[in-house]
Design a protein around this motif. Structure first.
Motif, PDB file in Angstrom:
ATOM      1  N   PHE A  13       0.828  -1.207   0.000  1.00 39.46           N
ATOM      2  CA  PHE A  13       0.000   0.000   0.000  1.00 39.46           C
ATOM      3  C   PHE A  13       0.865   1.262   0.000  1.00 39.46           C
ATOM      4  O   PHE A  13       0.593   2.216  -0.733  1.00 39.46           O
ATOM      5  CB  PHE A  13      -0.917   0.004   1.224  1.00 39.46           C
ATOM      6  CG  PHE A  13      -2.259  -0.636   0.996  1.00 39.46           C
ATOM      7  CD1 PHE A  13      -3.379   0.134   0.744  1.00 39.46           C
ATOM      8  CD2 PHE A  13      -2.402  -2.008   1.040  1.00 39.46           C
ATOM      9  CE1 PHE A  13      -4.627  -0.447   0.549  1.00 39.46           C
ATOM     10  CE2 PHE A  13      -3.637  -2.609   0.853  1.00 39.46           C
ATOM     11  CZ  PHE A  13      -4.758  -1.828   0.599  1.00 39.46           C
ATOM     12  N   THR A  14       1.907   1.275   0.849  1.00 39.17           N
ATOM     13  CA  THR A  14       2.691   2.504   1.001  1.00 39.17           C
ATOM     14  C   THR A  14       3.529   2.781  -0.238  1.00 39.17           C
ATOM     15  O   THR A  14       3.575   3.913  -0.742  1.00 39.17           O
ATOM     16  CB  THR A  14       3.590   2.401   2.241  1.00 39.17           C
ATOM     17  OG1 THR A  14       2.804   1.965   3.347  1.00 39.17           O
ATOM     18  CG2 THR A  14       4.221   3.742   2.564  1.00 39.17           C
ATOM     19  N   PHE A  21       1.618   8.921  -6.464  1.00 34.48           N
ATOM     20  CA  PHE A  21       1.660  10.361  -6.260  1.00 34.48           C
ATOM     21  C   PHE A  21       3.056  10.968  -6.409  1.00 34.48           C
ATOM     22  O   PHE A  21       3.246  12.157  -6.169  1.00 34.48           O
ATOM     23  CB  PHE A  21       1.075  10.702  -4.884  1.00 34.48           C
ATOM     24  CG  PHE A  21      -0.373  10.334  -4.766  1.00 34.48           C
ATOM     25  CD1 PHE A  21      -1.345  11.087  -5.398  1.00 34.48           C
ATOM     26  CD2 PHE A  21      -0.769   9.220  -4.055  1.00 34.48           C
ATOM     27  CE1 PHE A  21      -2.686  10.743  -5.309  1.00 34.48           C
ATOM     28  CE2 PHE A  21      -2.102   8.863  -3.949  1.00 34.48           C
ATOM     29  CZ  PHE A  21      -3.063   9.626  -4.592  1.00 34.48           C
ATOM     30  N   GLY A  22       4.048  10.142  -6.766  1.00 36.95           N
ATOM     31  CA  GLY A  22       5.380  10.659  -7.050  1.00 36.95           C
ATOM     32  C   GLY A  22       6.093  11.211  -5.838  1.00 36.95           C
ATOM     33  O   GLY A  22       6.721  12.278  -5.910  1.00 36.95           O
ATOM     34  N   ILE A  23       6.014  10.511  -4.700  1.00 38.00           N
ATOM     35  CA  ILE A  23       6.663  10.981  -3.474  1.00 38.00           C
ATOM     36  C   ILE A  23       7.502   9.859  -2.876  1.00 38.00           C
ATOM     37  O   ILE A  23       7.495   8.725  -3.354  1.00 38.00           O
ATOM     38  CB  ILE A  23       5.618  11.458  -2.436  1.00 38.00           C
ATOM     39  CG1 ILE A  23       4.631  10.324  -2.108  1.00 38.00           C
ATOM     40  CG2 ILE A  23       4.873  12.681  -2.954  1.00 38.00           C
ATOM     41  CD1 ILE A  23       3.632  10.685  -1.027  1.00 38.00           C
ATOM     42  N   GLN A  24       8.250  10.175  -1.817  1.00 33.34           N
ATOM     43  CA  GLN A  24       9.039   9.170  -1.118  1.00 33.34           C
ATOM     44  C   GLN A  24       8.189   8.484  -0.045  1.00 33.34           C
ATOM     45  O   GLN A  24       7.119   8.958   0.314  1.00 33.34           O
ATOM     46  CB  GLN A  24      10.272   9.812  -0.487  1.00 33.34           C
ATOM     47  CG  GLN A  24      11.295  10.301  -1.506  1.00 33.34           C
ATOM     48  CD  GLN A  24      12.564  10.782  -0.833  1.00 33.34           C
ATOM     49  OE1 GLN A  24      12.507  11.487   0.164  1.00 33.34           O
ATOM     50  NE2 GLN A  24      13.704  10.403  -1.367  1.00 33.34           N
ATOM     51  N   TRP A  25       8.715   7.376   0.465  1.00 33.39           N
ATOM     52  CA  TRP A  25       7.987   6.631   1.495  1.00 33.39           C
ATOM     53  C   TRP A  25       8.984   5.955   2.425  1.00 33.39           C
ATOM     54  O   TRP A  25      10.173   5.825   2.107  1.00 33.39           O
ATOM     55  CB  TRP A  25       7.052   5.598   0.872  1.00 33.39           C
ATOM     56  CG  TRP A  25       7.754   4.472   0.163  1.00 33.39           C
ATOM     57  CD1 TRP A  25       8.303   4.505  -1.076  1.00 33.39           C
ATOM     58  CD2 TRP A  25       7.971   3.148   0.668  1.00 33.39           C
ATOM     59  NE1 TRP A  25       8.851   3.290  -1.391  1.00 33.39           N
ATOM     60  CE2 TRP A  25       8.661   2.431  -0.345  1.00 33.39           C
ATOM     61  CE3 TRP A  25       7.648   2.506   1.856  1.00 33.39           C
ATOM     62  CZ2 TRP A  25       9.034   1.096  -0.189  1.00 33.39           C
ATOM     63  CZ3 TRP A  25       8.011   1.171   2.000  1.00 33.39           C
ATOM     64  CH2 TRP A  25       8.696   0.490   0.985  1.00 33.39           C
ATOM     65  N   ASP A 236       2.162  -3.639  -6.008  1.00 32.75           N
ATOM     66  CA  ASP A 236       1.901  -2.283  -5.525  1.00 32.75           C
ATOM     67  C   ASP A 236       0.393  -2.084  -5.519  1.00 32.75           C
ATOM     68  O   ASP A 236      -0.296  -2.502  -6.454  1.00 32.75           O
ATOM     69  CB  ASP A 236       2.527  -1.226  -6.440  1.00 32.75           C
ATOM     70  CG  ASP A 236       3.993  -0.979  -6.147  1.00 32.75           C
ATOM     71  OD1 ASP A 236       4.479  -1.449  -5.101  1.00 32.75           O
ATOM     72  OD2 ASP A 236       4.653  -0.322  -6.975  1.00 32.75           O
ATOM     73  N   VAL A 237      -0.132  -1.439  -4.485  1.00 34.41           N
ATOM     74  CA  VAL A 237      -1.552  -1.131  -4.423  1.00 34.41           C
ATOM     75  C   VAL A 237      -1.768   0.309  -4.886  1.00 34.41           C
ATOM     76  O   VAL A 237      -1.159   1.244  -4.353  1.00 34.41           O
ATOM     77  CB  VAL A 237      -2.109  -1.329  -3.004  1.00 34.41           C
ATOM     78  CG1 VAL A 237      -3.592  -0.963  -2.968  1.00 34.41           C
ATOM     79  CG2 VAL A 237      -1.919  -2.780  -2.557  1.00 34.41           C
ATOM     80  N   LEU A 238      -2.615   0.479  -5.876  1.00 32.52           N
ATOM     81  CA  LEU A 238      -2.975   1.781  -6.422  1.00 32.52           C
ATOM     82  C   LEU A 238      -4.474   1.970  -6.259  1.00 32.52           C
ATOM     83  O   LEU A 238      -5.209   1.010  -6.030  1.00 32.52           O
ATOM     84  CB  LEU A 238      -2.598   1.868  -7.906  1.00 32.52           C
ATOM     85  CG  LEU A 238      -1.179   1.420  -8.287  1.00 32.52           C
ATOM     86  CD1 LEU A 238      -1.032   1.402  -9.810  1.00 32.52           C
ATOM     87  CD2 LEU A 238      -0.140   2.329  -7.655  1.00 32.52           C
ATOM     88  N   THR A 239      -4.953   3.200  -6.391  1.00 34.39           N
ATOM     89  CA  THR A 239      -6.394   3.421  -6.351  1.00 34.39           C
ATOM     90  C   THR A 239      -6.927   3.606  -7.762  1.00 34.39           C
ATOM     91  O   THR A 239      -6.171   3.791  -8.722  1.00 34.39           O
ATOM     92  CB  THR A 239      -6.761   4.651  -5.502  1.00 34.39           C
ATOM     93  OG1 THR A 239      -6.494   5.836  -6.257  1.00 34.39           O
ATOM     94  CG2 THR A 239      -5.986   4.669  -4.197  1.00 34.39           C
TER      95      THR A 239
END
Length: 483
Positions: A13-14, A21-25, A236-239
């Protein structure tokens, strides 16, 4: 390390959200463990060790452990076990870059899914603690997909591994998913305390549990469930709000749960498939108006099936509902013994659409039907980068500029033995080592793949890396370089 969701769906999910969204995790670990009302830093670290390496090779940008030095140092110059393990792990990351995780499959869920690992204390069709979200048609299939992909992950929130305490003082953590304490309840009737899964237990209270584990040096691993991999940790989980440009980074898309097929997502899915992607979805997501994608003319009604046949295989008994349909360009992969279509494959552009006519993929006795699992096996196998043979285990893989890596985590109390087959390994990667023990590994090269046998100790992890053989350094009699 509190009563939280399992690591595998947490990673999926993360990481998926970050990519969408093109961000870090990152991953944050707490050393607090509410079943013992204290910290686990003095206990053996088999559980944390596997968490560290799995998160690192899953591609986390940030790895963080809550707390300060007092959590790791027993006294000046003397570390707790967790401090020692953190030091080893940090040194490992500086020697061995993780590479990019191999994630060929996107799992698309509704934007408002509200999903979390179903806890054992869930007695009604709603999720409680942080939100009271009612289950909808299709949510059961969503639960089933993750339980099938990560067997055992649905036990991760077993908050009371020692059974029922004689007294609930001290209580569970105020942050535990198994409790909403009065201080954090918006109204008195919102206070909730989950019952233990069995009506008996080993300890009088949580203090007794903590003191016993610390005194006897008991590894919490058997009490901290972690999931295995059916197809590898490749999701990967996407919406359903994901852009086409992000979706096109994957080879296969699986719709899970009550995704509504809006014109926007349907257009994106069509473009994804026509460009060479594969799509797996189910009746309820797909309907009679989607014949252009399914290659099926569905009749808007439900029937009951009692067995299914995959291709020319024998009948497999299972009770399920299905939407009857007639082929209109698709190929039938599964039918009822009477000949009704249950699973169809439709070529579209350079890609394929797999449609299961069991609504949401569910059956009468399971949140994911065996028929649906058979379909997922068929669709996922061609995009799996690694195949692991042996008893249930967790694995993931990464690719670097000059290396190919497979991590295997053993969540069992007995040693794991099996084989790892990496598909399409570059011929220039000629050496193989286990990185934690720095042990050279021998491997075979059948048909362009690489196969290696491996043993992983109980509650431990091993990291196998193929790389380019470095040329030996040439020495001469030249004078040393000046400082």
């Amino acid at each position: 390390n509190d009563d939280v969701d399992d690591l595998q769906t947490g990673l999926a999910f993360t990481r998926g959200a970050a990519r969408q969204f093109g961000i870090q995790w990152g991953i944050d670990w707490s050393v607090w463990w509410s079943p013992i009302h204290g910290c686990a830093n003095r206990l053996p670290t088999g559980y944390h060790k596997r968490n560290f390496y799995l998160s690192y090779f899953a591609g986390a940008d940030v790895l963080r452990v809550e707390g300060g030095d007092h959590l790791y140092l027993a006294s000046p110059g003397q570390e707790h076990p967790l401090g020692t393990e953190l030091d080893r792990f940090a040194r490992f990351t500086r020697r061995h870059p993780a590479g990019t995780p191999d994630v060929p499959v996107a799992v698309i869920v509704p934007e408002d899914n509200g999903w979390l690992t179903p806890p054992y204390w869930q007695t009604s069709r709603e999720v409680w603690n942080y939100a009271r979200i009612a289950y909808r048609p299709g949510d059961r299939g969503l639960d089933g997909f993750f339980s099938a992909a990560f067997p055992g992950s649905n036990f991760a929130m077993d908050a009371f591994p020692f059974g029922q305490y004689v007294t609930n003082d001290p209580p569970a953590s105020i942050f535990a998913l198994s409790a909403v304490t009065p201080a954090y309840a918006p109204m008195p009737e919102a206070v909730r305390m989950a019952a233990a899964p069995i009506p008996f237990g080993r300890f009088t209270d949580r203090h007794a549990a903590r003191k016993t584990l610390e005194k006897e040096g008991i590894d919490p691993s058997p009490y901290r469930p972690m999931g295995d991999s059916r197809w590898g940790d490749i999701f990967d989980v996407l919406t359903d709000k994901v852009s086409l440009s992000v979706l096109q980074k994957y080879r296969l898309a699986v719709l899970a749960g009550p995704v509504k097929l809006t014109p926007g997502i349907k257009t994106s899915l069509r473009a994804f498939v026509e460009g060479g992607g594969k799509l797996v979805w189910f009746a309820g997501q797909a309907g009679p108006g989607d014949e252009d994608l399914t290659g099926l003319a569905m009749t808007p009604e439900l029937r009951v099936g009692r067995a299914w046949m995959w291709r020319a295989g024998p009948p497999e008994p299972e009770a399920f509902r299905y939407v009857p349909a007639r082929l209109s360009g698709a190929e039938a992969l599964a039918r009822t013994p009477a000949g009704d279509v249950l699973v169809a494959r439709h070529e579209l552009g350079r890609g394929e659409v797999f449609t299961c006519l069991a609504p949401w993929g569910e059956s009468g006795s399971a949140s994911l039907a065996e028929l649906s699992q058979r379909l997922l096996d068929e669709a996922i196998a061609p995009v799996q980068p690694v195949v692991v043979d042996g008893l249930p285990v967790e694995w993931m893989s990464t690719t670097g500029a000059d290396h190919r890596t497979v991590l295997v985590a053993n969540h069992s109390g007995e040693a794991w033995q099996g084989s790892i087959r990496v598909k399409d390994l570059s011929p220039r990667w000629t050496t193989c080592r286990e990185l934690l023990t720095e042990t050279p590994m021998t491997f075979q090269r059948p048909n362009g793949a690489a196969v290696v046998s491996l043993e992983v100790p109980p509650y431990d992890v091993r990291v196998i890396r193929w790389s380019v053989k470095r040329p030996a350094l040439a020495f001469n009699n030249s004078p040393p370089l000046s400082p």
